[in-house]
Design an enzyme around this catalytic site. Sequence first.
Site, PDB file in Angstrom:
ATOM      1  N   CYS A   1       0.844  -1.197   0.000  1.00  0.00           N
ATOM      2  CA  CYS A   1       0.000   0.000   0.000  1.00  0.00           C
ATOM      3  C   CYS A   1       0.880   1.247   0.000  1.00  0.00           C
ATOM      4  O   CYS A   1       1.986   1.251   0.523  1.00  0.00           O
ATOM      5  CB  CYS A   1      -0.913   0.000   1.233  1.00  0.00           C
ATOM      6  SG  CYS A   1      -2.099   1.379   1.252  1.00  0.00           S
TER       7      CYS A   1
ATOM      8  N   ASP B   1       0.365   3.731   1.693  1.00  0.00           N
ATOM      9  CA  ASP B   1       0.308   4.308   3.039  1.00  0.00           C
ATOM     10  C   ASP B   1       1.697   4.656   3.570  1.00  0.00           C
ATOM     11  O   ASP B   1       2.611   3.843   3.513  1.00  0.00           O
ATOM     12  CB  ASP B   1      -0.397   3.315   3.976  1.00  0.00           C
ATOM     13  CG  ASP B   1      -0.786   3.945   5.296  1.00  0.00           C
ATOM     14  OD1 ASP B   1       0.105   4.423   6.019  1.00  0.00           O
ATOM     15  OD2 ASP B   1      -1.989   3.974   5.609  1.00  0.00           O
TER      16      ASP B   1
ATOM     17  N   ARG C   1       2.847   4.773   6.363  1.00  0.00           N
ATOM     18  CA  ARG C   1       3.327   4.035   7.527  1.00  0.00           C
ATOM     19  C   ARG C   1       3.885   2.661   7.170  1.00  0.00           C
ATOM     20  O   ARG C   1       4.227   1.883   8.050  1.00  0.00           O
ATOM     21  CB  ARG C   1       2.191   3.903   8.549  1.00  0.00           C
ATOM     22  CG  ARG C   1       1.730   5.259   9.080  1.00  0.00           C
ATOM     23  CD  ARG C   1       0.368   5.159   9.738  1.00  0.00           C
ATOM     24  NE  ARG C   1      -0.661   4.764   8.785  1.00  0.00           N
ATOM     25  CZ  ARG C   1      -1.914   4.467   9.124  1.00  0.00           C
ATOM     26  NH1 ARG C   1      -2.283   4.523  10.384  1.00  0.00           N
ATOM     27  NH2 ARG C   1      -2.786   4.134   8.202  1.00  0.00           N
TER      28      ARG C   1
ATOM     29  N   HIS D   1      -2.169  -4.190   5.073  1.00  0.00           N
ATOM     30  CA  HIS D   1      -1.850  -3.690   6.410  1.00  0.00           C
ATOM     31  C   HIS D   1      -3.113  -3.353   7.188  1.00  0.00           C
ATOM     32  O   HIS D   1      -4.179  -3.145   6.600  1.00  0.00           O
ATOM     33  CB  HIS D   1      -0.927  -2.477   6.333  1.00  0.00           C
ATOM     34  CG  HIS D   1      -1.581  -1.252   5.754  1.00  0.00           C
ATOM     35  ND1 HIS D   1      -2.011  -0.196   6.520  1.00  0.00           N
ATOM     36  CD2 HIS D   1      -1.874  -0.916   4.471  1.00  0.00           C
ATOM     37  CE1 HIS D   1      -2.526   0.733   5.731  1.00  0.00           C
ATOM     38  NE2 HIS D   1      -2.464   0.329   4.491  1.00  0.00           N
TER      39      HIS D   1
ATOM     40  N   CYS E   1      -6.053   0.312   7.102  1.00  0.00           N
ATOM     41  CA  CYS E   1      -5.871   0.798   5.728  1.00  0.00           C
ATOM     42  C   CYS E   1      -7.057   1.678   5.329  1.00  0.00           C
ATOM     43  O   CYS E   1      -8.213   1.261   5.434  1.00  0.00           O
ATOM     44  CB  CYS E   1      -5.741  -0.376   4.762  1.00  0.00           C
ATOM     45  SG  CYS E   1      -5.486   0.119   3.043  1.00  0.00           S
TER      46      CYS E   1
HETATM   47 ZN   LIG Z   1      -3.451   1.106   3.000  1.00  0.00          ZN
END
Ligand SMILES: [Zn+2]
Lengths: 312, 236
Positions: free
Chosen positions: B45, B47, B49, B101, B104
């Site tokens: 992803c 993302d 993080r 993850h 999300c």
């Molecule tokens: Zn995500």
Amino acid sequence: MFNARLVASFLTRQSSSSRCATKLNSFSRLSSTANTTTQLRPGVRFCSSHGSFGTASRTAANSLTHQSSSSTTTTPTPRFASSSNSSSSSSSSSDVAMYLKQSHERVFESNRTWAAEQKARDPEFFAKLAAGQNPEYLWIGCSDSRIPAEQITGLEPGDAFVHRNIANLVCNTDLNAMSVINYAVQHLEVKHIVVCGHYGCGGVKAAMTAKDMGILNPWLRNIRDVYRLHEKELDAIPEEEARYNRLVELNVIEQCRNVIKTAPVQQSYAKNKFPIVHGWVFGFHDGLLKDLEIDFEAVLHDIQKIYNLTDN
Amino acid sequence: MSQQDTFLYALSSNNAWAGYKAHQNPNFFPKLASGQSPQILWLGCSDSRCPETVILGLQPGDVFVHRNIANIISPTDINTSAVIEYAVVHLKVKHVVLCGHTSCGGAAAALSDTRVGGVLDTWLTPLKAVRFAHQEELDAIKDDKARAVRIAELNVEAGVKVLMANFAIQDAIRERGLEVHGCLFDIGCGRIKDLGFGTKGRNGASGGLNGSSEEVVRGKHAQLAFRGGNAQMIVR
Ligand SMILES: [Zn+2]
Ligand SMILES: [Zn+2]
């Protein structure tokens, strides 16, 4: 030009974030990647993980939000699991199965070590991360394994929303990249979008090779189009490597234009004065990022003659 | 220093990083420049993080990466397809890791009935399809977070199926033992769990908690420091 004063004010928004938490750069693994020597020698290797780009730098760079850097000096010594096969390739086919298993185990082993390190350093680290993300950056880079955005820029987990594809392309019909830009700008409200290319890009080289590459054709075609746009300039460069290097730079510039052509970027900038789009190129020979110094305002103005997607 | 911001910070710390890396090992960048031979293709992803190379504890050169919204593997997406083709056929990676993850945003959006807007709803279509295919199971989960984790897992399962149906991947599995893995990164604890999808099946999960005897390596600490606007690495 990028306006430092403009974006400096955005920093305060992050004051409650967990940026004091340190990150792992896993530099200790450096030699095992760079050298064929994989034996780990205590004390020789730079352990860094946290130290390198974590606390102190963030604190200093961002004094608005973090006051103390003393915590780094008391952090525990990072630990790393050793691995004996990091970059070697198996010589005997009978070892292949074992080798594959080991190299995958290595991933989980490293991850466990990393997680334990983060927690030891800041027990709240993951709790804060789990609370949400508020990244300042959208990073659009090449999939190339040698350019992990966070490590080369020292950004922490939580700092950069990341999209990586072959040759860092931004194509208007690619729902994948367009969704990333859409989400990053409208929902996360990133302040900067960085398109980062790199010299020696295999994708760019492949695109300029006279060869049918199947499913890669439609993707790599975009790079040929960049060449066509800048044919005169590129043809005038006699030396091949220099020509490729320039093509890499021009590709980044064109992809920045493509980012600026999107509705989310134009609309957000009209309303908020961000995000600002930057073009960078990473060089393997020295590990440095080169800022192509794209004049965002000028490019935006230029583009909107035809591609204006704001409502006025 | 108040004029500093994350942009300048990133460029400045890159400068320090590059200097330190070169100082520590003069061969590091020449070696990088000579080419890449990553063992792992990471599909994850976008993302912020989930920085793959960091959470895997690996180095530049180790992981070829594609990251998109909600790590959706859509068979007709040309972007992902190009990455897979390049990594599997040309770079000959040994592992393909699809990693979802917890918490999300894409998973949450797919569980919601409201329109996200722009091009996002179209992109999320495959994840919506996963939701509808498992509607009953998901509805039975009362906790919102747990439901989001479950759809993230189901999303990885669906993505792995797409990967296993890819001809380039099938050829590589047959010809040279390529492995495909489905994982989930738990942001709440920083750990990656092998969900057991892919080439190894359920029994191959290796993300157990009782890690075997890890060799502990200690080294020198170093940190980045700003002095007069310049960043440098300080080793203690
Ligand atoms: Zn995500
Ligand atoms: Zn590249």
